[in-house]
Design a protein around this motif. Structure first.
Motif, mmCIF file in Angstrom:
data_model
loop_
_atom_site.group_PDB
_atom_site.id
_atom_site.type_symbol
_atom_site.label_atom_id
_atom_site.label_comp_id
_atom_site.label_asym_id
_atom_site.label_seq_id
_atom_site.Cartn_x
_atom_site.Cartn_y
_atom_site.Cartn_z
ATOM 1 N N PHE A 200 0.824 12.763 2.777
ATOM 2 C CA PHE A 200 2.023 13.204 2.062
ATOM 3 C C PHE A 200 2.757 12.016 1.441
ATOM 4 O O PHE A 200 3.360 12.143 0.372
ATOM 5 C CB PHE A 200 2.944 14.025 2.983
ATOM 6 N N VAL A 201 2.687 10.842 2.086
ATOM 7 C CA VAL A 201 3.289 9.633 1.523
ATOM 8 C C VAL A 201 2.472 9.171 0.316
ATOM 9 O O VAL A 201 3.024 8.794 -0.720
ATOM 10 C CB VAL A 201 3.389 8.523 2.580
ATOM 11 N N ALA A 206 1.809 8.513 -5.553
ATOM 12 C CA ALA A 206 1.074 8.841 -6.782
ATOM 13 C C ALA A 206 2.003 9.401 -7.845
ATOM 14 O O ALA A 206 1.753 9.245 -9.049
ATOM 15 C CB ALA A 206 -0.035 9.840 -6.470
ATOM 16 N N ALA A 207 3.079 10.058 -7.405
ATOM 17 C CA ALA A 207 4.053 10.627 -8.341
ATOM 18 C C ALA A 207 5.100 9.616 -8.776
ATOM 19 O O ALA A 207 6.028 9.962 -9.514
ATOM 20 C CB ALA A 207 4.731 11.837 -7.711
ATOM 21 N N GLY A 208 4.978 8.364 -8.285
ATOM 22 C CA GLY A 208 5.901 7.322 -8.713
ATOM 23 C C GLY A 208 7.102 7.116 -7.816
ATOM 24 O O GLY A 208 8.034 6.402 -8.192
ATOM 25 N N HIS A 209 7.108 7.709 -6.625
ATOM 26 C CA HIS A 209 8.237 7.541 -5.710
ATOM 27 C C HIS A 209 8.135 6.183 -5.002
ATOM 28 O O HIS A 209 7.125 5.894 -4.356
ATOM 29 C CB HIS A 209 8.257 8.658 -4.667
ATOM 30 N N ARG A 268 2.190 13.049 -13.841
ATOM 31 C CA ARG A 268 3.109 12.854 -12.722
ATOM 32 C C ARG A 268 4.068 14.035 -12.503
ATOM 33 O O ARG A 268 4.787 14.083 -11.527
ATOM 34 C CB ARG A 268 3.918 11.569 -12.923
ATOM 35 N N LEU A 269 4.107 14.983 -13.423
ATOM 36 C CA LEU A 269 4.945 16.178 -13.292
ATOM 37 C C LEU A 269 6.381 15.821 -12.898
ATOM 38 O O LEU A 269 6.836 16.143 -11.796
ATOM 39 C CB LEU A 269 4.329 17.135 -12.264
ATOM 40 N N PRO A 270 7.111 15.160 -13.794
ATOM 41 C CA PRO A 270 8.460 14.698 -13.462
ATOM 42 C C PRO A 270 9.381 15.834 -13.050
ATOM 43 O O PRO A 270 9.410 16.892 -13.682
ATOM 44 C CB PRO A 270 8.945 14.049 -14.769
ATOM 45 N N ALA A 310 -1.229 21.110 -1.206
ATOM 46 C CA ALA A 310 -0.280 20.897 -2.300
ATOM 47 C C ALA A 310 -0.173 19.405 -2.561
ATOM 48 O O ALA A 310 -0.734 18.583 -1.827
ATOM 49 C CB ALA A 310 1.090 21.481 -1.943
ATOM 50 N N GLY A 311 0.563 19.060 -3.608
ATOM 51 C CA GLY A 311 0.787 17.661 -3.951
ATOM 52 C C GLY A 311 1.829 17.542 -5.039
ATOM 53 O O GLY A 311 2.344 18.555 -5.533
ATOM 54 N N TRP A 312 2.128 16.318 -5.448
ATOM 55 C CA TRP A 312 3.240 16.084 -6.373
ATOM 56 C C TRP A 312 2.792 15.599 -7.741
ATOM 57 O O TRP A 312 3.626 15.231 -8.573
ATOM 58 C CB TRP A 312 4.215 15.090 -5.756
ATOM 59 N N VAL A 313 1.478 15.570 -7.986
ATOM 60 C CA VAL A 313 0.948 15.212 -9.294
ATOM 61 C C VAL A 313 -0.063 16.285 -9.710
ATOM 62 O O VAL A 313 -0.540 17.064 -8.877
ATOM 63 C CB VAL A 313 0.262 13.828 -9.270
ATOM 64 N N ARG A 314 -0.393 16.298 -10.998
ATOM 65 C CA ARG A 314 -1.325 17.321 -11.485
ATOM 66 C C ARG A 314 -2.683 17.197 -10.795
ATOM 67 O O ARG A 314 -3.336 18.203 -10.491
ATOM 68 C CB ARG A 314 -1.476 17.200 -13.000
#
Length: 327
Positions: A200-201, A206-209, A268-270, A310-314
């Motif tokens: 999850f981290v 990957a999403a830029g956090h 990255r699906l901002p 699930a995840g935070w990027v495409r």
């Protein structure tokens, strides 16, 4: 119950009406559409006594809820569970629904005085502009008054005294003011280091956090809550946990699809993470038996990501596969 007391109740800490509750109640989008339509029938009936639901058998003549007689002049409400926003892809369905209602009236010998589209969300800017132009043109062409009941209209109606029973039935299945299951605990330094290696981290990175400390704390506290529930083995609590898992996954999926459509070229699906977590923090749809506070709710979402669902990027599945290969 007066309008003032209804508003006071909201100010006293009741969560806002969340139309995603229909998905959580029904378990899928098809069921959510039916549940939303049933809610509308109750709401319209409370405001306009005599309004009735029209069953589809097999067609519904372009009518979901009807006021008036099918031998004369009628008002039609059309239910469309467009979630989480009304976008360009929905325009054809709106046109077809209106055209179907007008054609059925001509075919069966009654007249439509007003047609109301009911949606549990709002239109994005291009769709709102299309709606304004289309509505004006079709009103001129048909003589039918065309209205829109969007999420704000519906919430305003649901907090009126006449609709109090509808709100209670569909949106208040909780016990207000109940404390979280346990105080939120802080992470020890060794736990913080261990969580750095979690999927999850990696998905957040990957999403830029760049800052993920709060996410680790949310995950840690959700893990403690889940362990407590599974160790006790109380059937009602286990069911509440399973329902909550489906709830957070459903919120993520809806937002992922929405933001993916809004940002087709950005992997990255901002805004995805912020939108999902904001909705989970404010949601009143979690089962009261869970007694989960905002930190625990967000942690449940991180558990879904950790479970590779699930995840935070495409390309979140690729990130998960690469993480598994390294592990």
């Amino acid at each position: 119950m007066t309008a003032a007391s209804a508003l006071t109740g909201l100010a006293a800490g009741e969560p806002p009406i969340n139309f995603a509750a229909h998905q959580f109640r029904a378990g899928n989008m098809a069921g959510a559409r039916d549940d939303f339509e049933q809610m509308l029938a109750m709401l319209i009936g409370a405001i306009h006594p005599g309004a009735r639901l029209i069953a589809a058998n097999p067609g519904d003549w372009g009518i979901d809820v009807l006021l008036g007689d099918l031998s004369g002049l009628v008002v039609i409400w059309q239910s469309k569970y467009f979630w989480p926003a009304v976008t360009r892809s929905r325009q054809a369905q709106i046109r077809e629904s209106f055209d179907s209602a007008v054609a059925a009236a001509e075919r069966h010998g009654y007249a439509v005085s007003r047609w109301v589209l009911c949606v549990p969300s709002s239109m994005d800017a291009p769709t709102a502009q299309w709606w304004d132009n289309w509505r004006a043109r079709r009103q001129r062409e048909t003589g039918v008054e065309i209205d829109l009941w969007h999420e704000t209209n519906l919430r305003n109606l649901l907090i009126t005294p006449d609709a109090a029973h509808v709100r209670r039935h569909y949106y208040d299945p909780y016990v207000p003011g109940e404390a979280p299951r346990a105080p939120v605990r802080s992470l020890a330094s060794d736990s913080d280091a261990v969580l750095d290696a979690c999927l999850f981290v990696r998905q957040l990175r990957a999403a830029g956090h760049t800052e993920v400390g709060a996410a680790k704390r949310e995950f840690f506290n959700a893990e403690l809550m889940v362990r407590e529930i599974t160790d006790k083995g109380v059937r009602a609590e286990l069911a509440a946990l399973a329902e909550s898992d489906g709830l957070v996954h459903g919120v993520w999926e809806a937002r992922f699809n929405e933001i993916g459509e809004r940002h087709p070229a950005n992997p990255r699906l901002p805004g995805l993470h912020a939108a999902v977590m904001g909705e989970l923090r404010e949601s009143g749809a979690f089962p009261s038996m869970l007694r989960a506070g905002p930190v625990h709710r967000c942690g449940l979402m991180h558990r879904v990501v950790e479970d590779r669902r699930a995840g935070w990027v495409r390309h979140w599945r690729t990130v998960a596969d690469e993480h598994g290969a390294v592990a």
